[in-house]
Design an enzyme around this catalytic site. Structure first.
Site, PDB file in Angstrom:
ATOM      1  N   SER A 107       0.867  -1.186   0.000  1.00  0.00           N
ATOM      2  CA  SER A 107       0.000   0.000   0.000  1.00  0.00           C
ATOM      3  C   SER A 107       0.900   1.230   0.000  1.00  0.00           C
ATOM      4  O   SER A 107       2.031   1.182   0.520  1.00  0.00           O
ATOM      5  CB  SER A 107      -0.860   0.011   1.270  1.00  0.00           C
ATOM      6  OG  SER A 107      -1.553   1.234   1.374  1.00  0.00           O
TER       7      SER A 107
ATOM      8  N   TYR B  27      -1.819  -1.070  10.317  1.00  0.00           N
ATOM      9  CA  TYR B  27      -1.899  -1.225   8.858  1.00  0.00           C
ATOM     10  C   TYR B  27      -0.605  -0.752   8.192  1.00  0.00           C
ATOM     11  O   TYR B  27      -0.010  -1.470   7.376  1.00  0.00           O
ATOM     12  CB  TYR B  27      -3.105  -0.453   8.321  1.00  0.00           C
ATOM     13  CG  TYR B  27      -3.382  -0.708   6.856  1.00  0.00           C
ATOM     14  CD1 TYR B  27      -3.950  -1.910   6.438  1.00  0.00           C
ATOM     15  CD2 TYR B  27      -3.083   0.246   5.888  1.00  0.00           C
ATOM     16  CE1 TYR B  27      -4.200  -2.152   5.088  1.00  0.00           C
ATOM     17  CE2 TYR B  27      -3.343   0.015   4.546  1.00  0.00           C
ATOM     18  CZ  TYR B  27      -3.906  -1.185   4.155  1.00  0.00           C
ATOM     19  OH  TYR B  27      -4.145  -1.428   2.810  1.00  0.00           O
TER      20      TYR B  27
HETATM   21  N1  LIG Z   1      -8.796  -0.474  -1.352  1.00  0.00           N
HETATM   22  C1  LIG Z   1      -7.776   0.318  -1.106  1.00  0.00           C
HETATM   23  O1  LIG Z   1      -7.912   1.564  -1.081  1.00  0.00           O
HETATM   24  C2  LIG Z   1      -6.394  -0.276  -0.870  1.00  0.00           C
HETATM   25  C3  LIG Z   1      -5.306   0.618  -0.824  1.00  0.00           C
HETATM   26  C4  LIG Z   1      -4.035   0.107  -0.597  1.00  0.00           C
HETATM   27  C5  LIG Z   1      -3.849  -1.270  -0.466  1.00  0.00           C
HETATM   28  N2  LIG Z   1      -4.917  -2.112  -0.512  1.00  0.00           N
HETATM   29  C6  LIG Z   1      -4.642  -3.547  -0.338  1.00  0.00           C
HETATM   30  O2  LIG Z   1      -5.189  -4.286  -1.412  1.00  0.00           O
HETATM   31  C7  LIG Z   1      -5.499  -5.624  -0.973  1.00  0.00           C
HETATM   32  C8  LIG Z   1      -6.917  -5.967  -1.396  1.00  0.00           C
HETATM   33  O3  LIG Z   1      -7.813  -5.113  -0.688  1.00  0.00           O
HETATM   34  P1  LIG Z   1      -9.254  -4.672  -1.230  1.00  0.00           P
HETATM   35  O4  LIG Z   1      -9.293  -3.210  -1.196  1.00  0.00           O
HETATM   36  O5  LIG Z   1      -9.592  -5.405  -2.475  1.00  0.00           O
HETATM   37  O6  LIG Z   1     -10.148  -5.151   0.020  1.00  0.00           O
HETATM   38  P2  LIG Z   1     -11.367  -6.173   0.160  1.00  0.00           P
HETATM   39  O7  LIG Z   1     -11.712  -6.157   1.601  1.00  0.00           O
HETATM   40  O8  LIG Z   1     -12.420  -5.906  -0.831  1.00  0.00           O
HETATM   41  O9  LIG Z   1     -10.683  -7.576  -0.236  1.00  0.00           O
HETATM   42  C9  LIG Z   1      -9.780  -8.239   0.609  1.00  0.00           C
HETATM   43  C10 LIG Z   1      -9.993  -9.725   0.435  1.00  0.00           C
HETATM   44  O10 LIG Z   1      -9.049 -10.405   1.298  1.00  0.00           O
HETATM   45  C11 LIG Z   1      -9.738 -11.479   1.921  1.00  0.00           C
HETATM   46  N3  LIG Z   1      -9.097 -11.885   3.167  1.00  0.00           N
HETATM   47  C12 LIG Z   1      -9.076 -11.195   4.338  1.00  0.00           C
HETATM   48  N4  LIG Z   1      -8.459 -11.910   5.291  1.00  0.00           N
HETATM   49  C13 LIG Z   1      -8.062 -13.072   4.702  1.00  0.00           C
HETATM   50  C14 LIG Z   1      -7.372 -14.214   5.168  1.00  0.00           C
HETATM   51  N5  LIG Z   1      -6.969 -14.336   6.441  1.00  0.00           N
HETATM   52  N6  LIG Z   1      -7.117 -15.231   4.303  1.00  0.00           N
HETATM   53  C15 LIG Z   1      -7.540 -15.134   3.014  1.00  0.00           C
HETATM   54  N7  LIG Z   1      -8.213 -14.096   2.519  1.00  0.00           N
HETATM   55  C16 LIG Z   1      -8.473 -13.076   3.353  1.00  0.00           C
HETATM   56  C17 LIG Z   1     -11.138 -10.917   2.166  1.00  0.00           C
HETATM   57  O11 LIG Z   1     -12.079 -11.949   2.435  1.00  0.00           O
HETATM   58  C18 LIG Z   1     -11.405 -10.161   0.883  1.00  0.00           C
HETATM   59  O12 LIG Z   1     -12.002 -10.966  -0.108  1.00  0.00           O
HETATM   60  C19 LIG Z   1      -5.282  -5.624   0.543  1.00  0.00           C
HETATM   61  O13 LIG Z   1      -4.038  -6.209   0.856  1.00  0.00           O
HETATM   62  C20 LIG Z   1      -5.285  -4.143   0.895  1.00  0.00           C
HETATM   63  O14 LIG Z   1      -4.569  -3.879   2.068  1.00  0.00           O
HETATM   64  C21 LIG Z   1      -6.175  -1.641  -0.711  1.00  0.00           C
END
Ligand SMILES: NC(=O)c1ccc[n+]([C@@H]2O[C@H](COP(=O)([O-])OP(=O)(O)OC[C@H]3O[C@@H](n4cnc5c(N)ncnc54)[C@H](O)[C@@H]3O)[C@@H](O)[C@H]2O)c1
Length: 254
Positions: free
Chosen positions: A144, A157
């Site tokens: 991130s 985080y």
């Molecule tokens: N959305 C944003 O603004 C953003 C910004 C920076 C980084 N990210 C990163 O991108 C990645 C995806 O996030 P997203 O925004 O799609 O969120 P999201 O919550 O939509 O998806 C995350 C997925 O990870 C799964 N997950 C959570 N814990 C788990 C576990 N223990 N084992 C297996 N699966 C698990 C969830 O069930 C979900 O399907 C994450 O690592 C997040 O930190 C997101």
């Protein structure tokens, strides 16, 4: 011809959001994909949808990335049901926000365990299998922009996402001799369930973010998936140990 023709890819956290978009763009580019997540119903529904949409070999694995046995089983499933493991994407992650002085230690552990330890367990299992089979594979990490900058209430985080960058760089250093590449993508704000929850808790954040984002928009998951496609493909065959920020200019690394 797609960029990932005949490749086998595993994506964690693939039931929705950025992980789903990565699985989708990989499959559209010719890869077989094992979609892994803890959300059983979403996982079954999304993997069926992607199979119908792309006609590719799309499988799913119900796995908690903090559970070493389940992680090993996921890697074996990729070898058995996809027929290999060329690309592994550490995408599963959660966000829990509190100010440091109020941060409950058990919630701290949960964030660090899923975001950081989960990426370690998956890297170890995937890399071992790639090395055993002589696969010159690629491991991606969805870190991130928060891994490089402080966010309010982001103690756990930000620490976890900085840790992921450190882990990725050691993976690149240690696995390069086997021809295995490791790179990280650092998303800025991206429209998913995770961001919806952050905006619900801090409603003023969306307009603040827009003001400081050069492109004046929030990313959609496909923006991140396209970056993952590039890094996983032969186009990036001499790129390892790097961090690609995809934030519309909200965060410009120095
Ligand atoms: N959305 C944003 O603004 C953003 C910004 C920076 C980084 N990210 C990163 O991108 C990645 C995806 O996030 P997203 O925004 O799609 O969120 P999201 O919550 O939509 O998806 C995350 C997925 O990870 C799964 N997950 C959570 N814990 C788990 C576990 N223990 N084992 C297996 N699966 C698990 C969830 O069930 C979900 O399907 C994450 O690592 C997040 O930190 C997101």
């Amino acid at each position: 011809m797609g960029l990932l023709e005949n490749k086998c890819a595993v994506v964690t956290g693939a039931a929705r959001g950025i992980g789903y978009a990565i699985a989708e763009v990989f499959a559209e580019n010719g890869a077989s994909v094992l979609m892994a997540d803890v959300l059983k119903e979403d996982l079954i529904e999304s993997s069926e949808r992607l199979r119908k949409q792309t006609g590719q070999n799309i499988r799913y694995s119900l796995v908690d990335v903090t559970n070493q046995q389940q992680v090993e089983a996921m890697i074996l499933k990729s070898m058995d049901e996809l027929g290999g493991l060329d690309i592994f994407v550490n995408n599963a992650g959660i966000h829990i926000g509190h100010e440091l002085i109020d941060f409950p230690p058990d919630e701290w552990d949960r964030v660090i365990n899923i975001n950081l330890k989960g990426s370690f367990l998956c890297t170890q299992a995937a890399a071992k299998r790639m090395i055993e089979n002589g696969i010159q594979g690629c491991i991606l990490y969805i870190s991130s922009a928060s891994g490089k900058k402080p966010d309010p209430e982001g103690g756990a985080y930000c620490a976890s996402k900085s840790g992921v960058i450190g882990l990725m760089r050691v993976a690149a250093l240690e696995l390069g001799k086997y021809g295995i590449r490791a790179n990280a993508i650092l998303p800025g704000a991206t429209r998913t369930k995770m961001l919806e929850r952050v905006f619900e808790n801090t409603p003023e954040l969306e307009s603040v973010l827009m003001e400081r984002t050069a492109l004046r928009k929030v990313a959609v998951p496909q923006d991140l998936a396209n970056a993952a496609l590039f890094l996983a493909s032969g186009l990036a065959s001499h790129i390892t140990g790097e961090q690609l920020v995809v934030s519309g200019g909200e965060f410009m690394d120095t």
